[in-house]
Write an enzyme that holds these catalytic residues in place. Structure first.
Site, PDB file in Angstrom:
ATOM      1  N   THR A 181       0.821  -1.042   0.296  1.00 59.75           N
ATOM      2  CA  THR A 181       0.104  -0.268   0.430  1.00 59.75           C
ATOM      3  C   THR A 181       1.178   1.485  -0.167  1.00 59.75           C
ATOM      4  OG1 THR A 181      -2.084  -1.013   1.229  1.00 59.75           O
ATOM      5  CG2 THR A 181      -1.351   1.046   1.813  1.00 59.75           C
ATOM      6  N   SER A 203       1.331  -7.483  -0.595  1.00 63.82           N
ATOM      7  CA  SER A 203       1.662  -8.206  -0.337  1.00 63.82           C
ATOM      8  C   SER A 203       1.120  -9.874  -0.021  1.00 63.82           C
ATOM      9  CB  SER A 203       2.858  -7.582   1.530  1.00 63.82           C
ATOM     10  OG  SER A 203       1.948  -7.219   2.439  1.00 63.82           O
ATOM     11  N   THR A 244       1.427  -4.109   4.209  1.00 65.91           N
ATOM     12  CA  THR A 244       1.456  -4.518   6.181  1.00 65.91           C
ATOM     13  C   THR A 244       1.224  -6.131   6.062  1.00 65.91           C
ATOM     14  OG1 THR A 244      -0.755  -3.369   5.761  1.00 65.91           O
ATOM     15  CG2 THR A 244       1.193  -2.392   6.047  1.00 65.91           C
ATOM     16  N   ASP A 245       0.595  -6.873   4.582  1.00 62.89           N
ATOM     17  CA  ASP A 245      -0.816  -8.335   4.880  1.00 62.89           C
ATOM     18  C   ASP A 245       0.600  -9.209   5.739  1.00 62.89           C
ATOM     19  OD1 ASP A 245      -2.723  -6.814   4.616  1.00 62.89           O
ATOM     20  OD2 ASP A 245      -3.118  -7.478   2.609  1.00 62.89           O
TER      21      ASP A 245
END
Ligand code: ASP
Length: 320
Positions: free
Chosen positions: A16, A62, A95-96
């Site tokens: 992101t 990700s 971030t995932d």
């Protein structure tokens, strides 16, 4: 006298932080992994004048992270860490799965120089974009004298890799450190450090399979009301190498899942337990008495999966 190494290399992998939305007020509907890392760096005025290099290793959301990008990333990290003029690295990431990549790099490399992962919860085009500040903070940490090891920087907090979790789906402050607490905070452009830099015995990048070769297949199965263990049996029949069981509470399993777990172990499948709880890990002896349950300690199921994968790779390396 030779001058201290001063270059920070920023490796882009997408996420992101490199995302683009249709309008500045769009905070949650956007496409991740659209903007190149050099452009992201150039858009942060506070980084002008800092000795930086940027390299695009990948451009992925990700959620789709996996062995191909991990292999390329590990190779790039090793290559840049070996350069005398490089003092540290920053990795931009989604971030995932950031907690998984952080643990992978930590366990494999445990580098003497800092490798700082950072990310964002808002796309680069958002009015609320958090990427520029996170990138700036990550560079600050990477250039802090004495910094070492793999850490993550988000929303002003510096996290160690073990036990790191994304714990919120949309807030800017989306990560939690677990019971051991964060390493520190970046305040006013300076690191305020409360805990030690991460350390480990590095397994070595040579452990990874050559590009394109298969990694051990490790799946996660969650215990829940009514869990009967059939999923575990199906995975075993399908040739899985390892299973992380995300147990309830302190790592307990439904009776059906526990029986299936024992069948899996008897069939030679490596099984670890983690907890589906957001914090606390597994403490003490678990009622099921499964031999390897302690191995996941305070790791999230996703991090335990990475750790078990590395353990299986170590075992594979020992077989002549
Ligand atoms: N789906 C995005 C990713 O992990 C989410 C983010 O970066 O915040 O790449």
């Amino acid at each position: 006298m030779a001058s201290a190494p001063a270059c920070t290399v920023i490796l882009g992998t997408g996420g992101t932080i490199a995302g683009r939305a249709a309008a500045p007020r769009e905070a949650l509907r956007y496409a991740a992994a659209q903007i190149g890392v050099a452009e992201l760096v150039a858009a942060v005025p506070a980084l002008a004048g800092v000795e930086l290099e940027a390299e695009q290793v990948a451009q992925v959301d990700s959620k789709d992270m996996g062995p191909p990008v991990w292999t390329a990333l590990v190779q790039a990290v090793v290559r840049h860490l070996a350069r005398a003029e490089v003092s540290g690295l920053v990795v931009t990431h989604g971030t995932d799965t950031l907690e998984e990549t952080a643990l992978l790099l930590h366990r494999l490399l445990a580098p003497a120089k800092p490798v700082v992962l950072t990310a964002a919860m808002r796309p680069a085009t958002s009015l609320q974009a958090d990427g520029p500040a996170n990138l700036c903070d990550a560079v600050t940490v990477a250039r802090t004298p004495g910094a070492r090891g793999v850490v993550a920087v988000m929303a002003g907090t510096v996290f160690r890799p073990e036990g790191l979790r994304k714990h919120h789906t949309w807030k800017l402050d989306a990560f939690a450190a677990g019971d051991e607490g964060a390493l520190g905070q970046v305040v006013d452009g300076q690191l305020r450090q409360h805990r030690a830099w991460p350390d480990a015995r590095p397994l070595g990048a040579h452990l990874l399979p050559p590009a394109g070769a298969p990694w051990p297949r490790v799946e996660i199965v969650t215990s829940h009301a009514g869990a009967d263990g059939r999923l575990v049996d199906l995975l075993c029949a399908d040739g899985v190498d390892g299973i992380v069981l995300a147990g309830t509470g302190n790592g307990t399993l439904s009776q059906g899942l526990e029986q299936a777990e024992q069948r899996a172990q008897q069939a030679g499948v490596a099984v670890w337990r983690a907890s589906r709880c957001a914090a606390g890990g597994i403490v003490g002896l678990e009622p099921g008495g499964l031999a390897s349950a302690g191995s996941a300690a305070a790791l999230s199921p996703a991090q335990a999966r990475v750790a078990l994968t590395l353990t299986l790779l170590e075992q594979r390396a020992r077989v002549p």
